[in-house]
Design a protein around this motif. Structure first.
Motif, mmCIF file in Angstrom:
data_model
loop_
_atom_site.group_PDB
_atom_site.id
_atom_site.type_symbol
_atom_site.label_atom_id
_atom_site.label_comp_id
_atom_site.label_asym_id
_atom_site.label_seq_id
_atom_site.Cartn_x
_atom_site.Cartn_y
_atom_site.Cartn_z
ATOM 1 N N ASP A 157 46.718 72.022 -48.329
ATOM 2 C CA ASP A 157 46.545 71.424 -49.717
ATOM 3 C C ASP A 157 45.495 72.236 -50.397
ATOM 4 O OD1 ASP A 157 44.365 70.414 -48.248
ATOM 5 O OD2 ASP A 157 44.864 68.532 -48.879
ATOM 6 N N GLY A 158 44.908 73.233 -49.823
ATOM 7 C CA GLY A 158 43.887 74.057 -50.322
ATOM 8 C C GLY A 158 42.523 73.556 -49.743
ATOM 9 N N THR A 159 42.590 72.324 -49.063
ATOM 10 C CA THR A 159 41.280 71.995 -48.548
ATOM 11 C C THR A 159 40.999 72.726 -47.408
ATOM 12 O OG1 THR A 159 42.160 70.095 -47.526
ATOM 13 C CG2 THR A 159 41.372 69.824 -49.746
ATOM 14 N N PRO A 160 39.761 73.125 -46.829
ATOM 15 C CA PRO A 160 39.551 73.815 -45.476
ATOM 16 C C PRO A 160 39.717 73.108 -44.456
ATOM 17 C CG PRO A 160 37.196 73.565 -46.987
ATOM 18 C CD PRO A 160 38.581 72.500 -47.514
ATOM 19 N N VAL A 161 40.263 74.016 -43.484
ATOM 20 C CA VAL A 161 40.971 73.619 -42.128
ATOM 21 C C VAL A 161 40.033 72.965 -41.313
ATOM 22 C CG1 VAL A 161 41.933 74.423 -39.792
ATOM 23 C CG2 VAL A 161 42.581 75.483 -42.218
ATOM 24 N N ILE A 162 40.120 71.851 -40.917
ATOM 25 C CA ILE A 162 38.984 70.967 -39.823
ATOM 26 C C ILE A 162 39.148 71.494 -38.595
ATOM 27 C CG2 ILE A 162 38.027 68.888 -39.171
ATOM 28 C CD1 ILE A 162 39.409 67.840 -41.769
ATOM 29 N N ARG A 163 38.065 71.970 -37.947
ATOM 30 C CA ARG A 163 38.160 72.515 -36.702
ATOM 31 C C ARG A 163 37.314 71.783 -35.773
ATOM 32 N NH1 ARG A 163 41.087 77.407 -37.340
ATOM 33 N NH2 ARG A 163 40.684 78.324 -39.399
ATOM 34 N N THR A 164 38.041 71.495 -34.532
ATOM 35 C CA THR A 164 37.267 70.671 -33.757
ATOM 36 C C THR A 164 37.505 71.298 -32.196
ATOM 37 O OG1 THR A 164 38.137 68.719 -34.742
ATOM 38 C CG2 THR A 164 36.960 68.336 -32.846
ATOM 39 N N PRO A 165 36.318 71.719 -31.693
ATOM 40 C CA PRO A 165 36.309 72.141 -30.204
ATOM 41 C C PRO A 165 36.549 71.196 -29.457
ATOM 42 C CG PRO A 165 33.840 72.023 -30.982
ATOM 43 C CD PRO A 165 34.811 71.496 -32.265
ATOM 44 N N THR A 166 37.571 71.377 -28.490
ATOM 45 C CA THR A 166 37.883 70.567 -27.569
ATOM 46 C C THR A 166 37.629 70.800 -26.155
ATOM 47 O OG1 THR A 166 40.285 71.780 -27.038
ATOM 48 C CG2 THR A 166 40.114 70.046 -28.923
ATOM 49 N N PRO A 167 37.344 69.713 -25.144
ATOM 50 C CA PRO A 167 37.579 68.474 -25.042
ATOM 51 C C PRO A 167 36.778 67.773 -26.160
ATOM 52 C CG PRO A 167 37.510 68.979 -22.765
ATOM 53 C CD PRO A 167 37.024 70.356 -23.853
ATOM 54 N N ALA A 168 37.585 66.999 -27.044
ATOM 55 C CA ALA A 168 36.692 66.320 -28.015
ATOM 56 C C ALA A 168 37.089 64.656 -28.055
ATOM 57 C CB ALA A 168 37.144 66.841 -29.340
#
Lengths: 415, 553
Positions: free
Chosen positions: B29-40
């Motif tokens: 939707d145009g908002t930044p991708v939320i990235r999470t390093p895993t294991p999280a």
């Protein structure tokens, strides 16, 4: 303590003052939230500070039992123990001895009570109370007083009044000898029940000791007496107490009570009401309290109060979410507590601004019109404010006036 | 532009084994991708909120990023209020999570609730709310999900919550239903304007039977039969429509404990305040059994989808599942529950060097007879009455770390160990500024404050103050998050598998897995709860009735 009156209302007895204590400046009049056990229920001290609050109350009786004076001393006092960097007031412990312990016996020496741990007889003397309050290290400490219920009549009331005066002398003496009197400020407590002549005698005695007390509390009220009697006692005391000392009305917390007291010349008040009622799901607003547990709020997407700057309303928490969580999740208690403390602070902050601007009578009229407009004004508030030159009913011939306490509650869905 | 893949693997060791990846939430939707390093870490919620946290507490707790939202508590109103919110992100908006930080996973049931439940039907699942059990049928769940627009959603599946063992017939039915419910969930609606739920997770069914689990997974990867294909294009298999896999460990633990003849009776914990999970413990054996079961499910499935694990009972178990299976998101229920019962976590992975955590000013947790150290402190214990040190010996606090550089401990950034003065204070009148801008007493905003100490939390616990749990929950979530970060770091070393193995052995040797501490804490917690908590009067009345029974009153 440095105490300076900055402005006075041209009509009522209300005033704005600046009180500098060892932990900073508190602007008066103010409401003091109660952190009975060294915590405002559910909030961290940082959260309390963020609400714009800089004077809270701890209870001596409770802290003396737990964690105990030894622990507080090790921690470097109650401020450090609870992480509170601002001003702190402790009561003397006398009130809880009477309200919480069935076996308390008052003697001239002090209050004899059964230890809540092992039932053994324990004596709380005026000296001991001050000593405990020294260990706690609050910026304002209270004398031990001989508390009788405000419904008590007969010679016991006068006895308690005179004993309170004698105990004040013992507290002053002990406090001054201790060397703590330059950082901790001792307040006297005016007693005398509901009888004007006893109050008068007590006021005379205590005012005579003015040079050795930092401020005055008005005690022995909020115990179920009629409101019309309550305000007259407050007025009598506030009228007579010296201009250059703060006046503290103990156990007052309803918004209308606060504003009447401010108009009569009171500077400080405390009560568990806004925090306690929050835990039961009641939010305070300028239109009156909201019982968020009622199902009529279950799909209401409005905040508790539009325009409220508190963390709860400004972050968009809805009445519907609070209806879903109230009394079931502690998070709801936290959120409503934050709101209610800000409500109290706004009521008092609005009073400070109005007094500074010379518009306090109008502020009172607006507040009552909003808060009680549809339910009717409490008669005692009308009477009390008339006594200081404000007629709430002026230009409002259709306003209903109700006798009795006039507290406004949303009890059930039917209401 | 195509959406970023939900999950990418950076370090992997084949089908099973430790892995490091990144969960990427692209809402397109145009908002930044939320990235999470895993294991999280996946934070658990109750009634939509993180227990004991007001919104400002959620904001200052960096460990909270992925949030699991059980829907069932909202069933007590019809229609559920969550479905009335509207807007692009109804859950974020209503529950107060930040759209640019918090990723919300919606489930119907609370995976940490192991109470006995009435059976599910062929086309409905039973769920709990304050008004009792509610049946949620498939179209209804689909509608709820469409209205809530969660970032990720778990499809309904048929897990029996009756006491084990479960018959083969029951397991077969469970698999059949779960498969058909998934197919139904993935099928596009008759109303083409309604958006299909994205990022559908599926709970891998089959209970504690490896064969059954394998069977379920096989069914996911089989080509969809012609007769079922309507509305499922372009998927060739159901798995094509699945974004990730969920393992609820609680029912597996219950079954394994029953097999080992230490049944955990789901219907009647010893005390109404206790949860089924409170008595669940892990061991090397139970972890191996779990790993076998998880592997049986994953064997036919692709490796590149994220694996969610709910309700692990110890860090030991998490480590072994990381090593044996490879798991990517782990819920924090265990650590959050520890905060309920007065436990402050105090452990690290990899295990810190002995010298760095033995300090006179901040005692380490107790060492048990077998030489192993507790995973934390039971702050109800009277030994903490005079202990004025920060919560964890294995972490420093922000205030003292800022003042001296003598110790090399990592800082615990939680709101209990590294509290900060508020960024701003509300002003309620024009004169209030005199309180806060005081030349004699400067009050810098957002300045580090001394940590909350054990003696204070001990006091708060015994006086039944709610903020004790707030402080502990902020701390415990942060410690668990740091633990997962530690796993990622070890897996970033040159020989990740060997390094992990070595560090897990050290961890197992260092920290107690029996968690006697939890039993001790729960007992003391119940004492205080019964003396001061909710329902105290009712219990006292009950006791009085019991004690006067048979006597002439």
């Amino acid at each position: 303590m440095q105490f300076e009156v900055l402005a006075k209302c041209h009509t009522t007895r209300a005033r704005v003052s600046r009180m500098r204590l060892a932990h900073g400046v508190t602007m008066l009049p103010t409401f003091m939230p109660v952190a009975t056990q060294a915590a405002i229920k559910g909030l961290t001290p940082q959260q309390v500070e963020a609400l714009g609050i800089n004077l809270i109350l701890n209870n001596t009786y409770h802290l003396n039992l737990r964690p105990g004076i030894q622990v507080l001393k090790e921690a470097g006092g109650a401020h450090k123990f609870q992480g509170w960097n601002h001003n702190l007031l402790t009561d003397s412990g006398g009130f809880q001895l009477v309200s919480l312990s069935k076996f308390t016996k008052i003697t001239e020496e002090g209050a004899l009570f059964a230890s809540p741990f092992d039932g053994s007889p324990t004596m709380l003397t005026p000296e001991e109370s001050i000593s405990i309050q020294h260990a706690i290290g609050a910026d304002i400490i209270m004398q031990l007083d001989d508390v009788v219920s405000s419904l008590t009549v007969g010679p016991r009331v006068e006895e308690a009044m005179w004993r309170t005066v004698r105990w004040l002398d013992r507290c002053i003496e002990f406090h001054q000898k201790s060397g703590e009197d330059d950082v901790q400020n001792l307040f006297a407590i005016v007693q005398g029940g509901l009888e004007a002549d006893l109050r008068d005698k007590c006021l005379d005695e205590m005012i005579a000791r003015k040079d050795r007390v930092a401020g005055y509390a008005i005690g022995g009220l909020s115990g179920g007496e009629e409101k019309d009697v309550f305000w007259r006692v407050i007025k009598q005391c506030a009228d007579k107490l010296p201009e250059d000392r703060p006046r503290y009305s103990m156990g007052i917390g309803f918004a209308e009570d606060l504003l009447v007291c401010v108009a009569l010349g009171v500077d400080m008040a405390d009560c568990v009401f806004p925090t306690r009622t929050a835990r039961f799901g009641v939010a305070l607003t300028f239109k009156g309290p909201l019982n968020l547990r009622l199902s009529k709020h279950s799909a209401d997407m409005r905040p508790i109060e539009e325009g409220c700057p508190c963390p709860t309303c400004s972050s968009g928490i809805t009445r519907a979410l609070l209806n879903h969580t109230a009394t079931l999740e502690t998070a709801a208690a936290h959120a409503i507590t934050q709101h209610n403390l800000v409500f109290q602070a706004r009521v008092m902050g609005g009073a400070r601004d109005a007094i500074m601007n010379g518009t306090f009578p109008q502020y009172l009229k607006d507040f009552f019109a909003n808060y009680f407009g549809d339910a009717g004004y409490p008669e005692w508030c009308v009477n009390a404010l008339r006594s200081v030159g404000v007629d709430l009913l002026e230009g409002k011939p259709d306003t209903r006036v109700v006798s009795g306490d006039g507290a406004k509650w949303e009890y059930s869905d039917a209401a | 532009m195509t959406a970023a893949p939900l999950f990418t693997l950076c370090v992997t060791s084949g089908k099973f084994g430790p892995r490091v990846g990144s969960l990427n939430l692209d809402r397109e939707d145009g908002t930044p991708v939320i990235r999470t390093p895993t294991p999280a870490l996946l934070t658990a919620t109750s009634r939509g909120v993180v227990p004991h946290f007001s919104r400002d507490s959620v904001q200052i707790t960096g460990a909270i990023q992925h949030i699991q939202l059980p829907f069932e508590s909202f069933l007590d109103r019809n229609p559920p209020v969550l479905t009335l919110v509207g807007g692009a992100r109804p859950l974020h908006q209503f529950l107060g999570y930040e759209t640019d930080k918090h990723v919300l996973t919606l489930t119907l049931r609370d995976p940490s609730d192991g109470r006995k439940m009435p059976p599910n039907g062929n086309d409905f699942m039973s769920a709990h709310c304050t008004r009792g059990v509610r049946k949620v049928n498939l179209p209804t769940w689909k509608t709820y999900v469409q209205k809530c627009k969660p970032d990720l959603v778990v499809a309904l599946s048929d897990t029996p919550f009756t006491p084990p063992p479960h018959s083969q017939k029951r397991m077969t039915k469970s698999i059949e239903r779960s498969i058909s419910w998934l197919a139904d969930f993935l099928r596009v609606l008759d109303d083409p304007s309604a958006s299909c739920p994205r990022n559908v997770l599926v709970h891998l069914a089959g209970g504690a039977e490896p064969h059954a689990r394998g069977e379920f997974a096989d069914r996911l990867t089989e080509p969809i039969e012609q007769k079922d294909a309507v509305g499922l294009s372009p998927f060739n298999t159901l798995d094509d429509g699945v974004a990730g896999y969920v393992f609820d460990l609680l029912p597996l633990h219950t079954t394994l404990a029953a097999e080992a003849c230490r049944p955990i009776e789901p219907s009647s914990p010893v005390d109404e305040l206790l949860k089924v999970s409170d008595s669940q413990r892990s061991s090397p054996d139970s972890s191996i059994r779990l790993a076998e079961l998880l592997q049986a499910s994953l064997d036919p499935l692709p490796v590149h989808k994220p694996r969610f694990v709910n309700s692990p009972v110890s860090p030991h178990e998490i480590l072994r599942l990381v090593r044996e299976v490879g798991i990517d998101l782990v819920d924090g229920f265990w650590a959050q529950r520890a905060a309920d019962i007065g436990v402050a976590l105090d452990f690290r992975f990899p295990v810190p060097a002995e010298s760095s955590i033995t300090s006179a000013d901040c005692p380490a947790p107790r060492t048990r007879k077998d030489g192993k150290m507790d995973l934390g402190h039971n702050l109800f214990d009277s030994m903490y009455r005079h202990d004025h040190s920060r919560l964890a010996s294995s972490f420093s606090d922000g205030h003292s770390a800022g003042q001296s550089h003598s110790n090399d401990l990592p800082v615990c950034p939680c709101g209990a160990c590294s509290p900060r003065s508020p960024a701003s204070r509300l002003l309620h009148s024009s004169v209030d500024i005199q309180s806060w801008q005081d030349s004699q007493r400067p009050l810098p905003p957002s300045a580090l404050q001394p940590p909350f100490v054990r003696s204070y939390v001990h006091h708060l616990l015994h006086t039944h103050e709610m903020c004790s749990h707030t402080l502990l929950a902020m701390h415990n979530l942060t410690v668990l998050s740091a633990f997962l970060e530690g796993i990622r770091k070890v897996l970033g070393r040159e020989f990740p598998k060997d390094e992990l193995e070595k560090e897990i052995v050290r961890f197992e040797q260092k920290y107690d897995e029996d968690m006697v501490l939890w039993d001790e804490a729960a007992t003391m917690w119940l004492d205080v709860e019964h003396a001061r908590g909710k329902g105290r009067l009712a219990r006292e009345r009950g006791k009085q009735t019991a004690s006067t029974m048979g006597t002439a009153a």
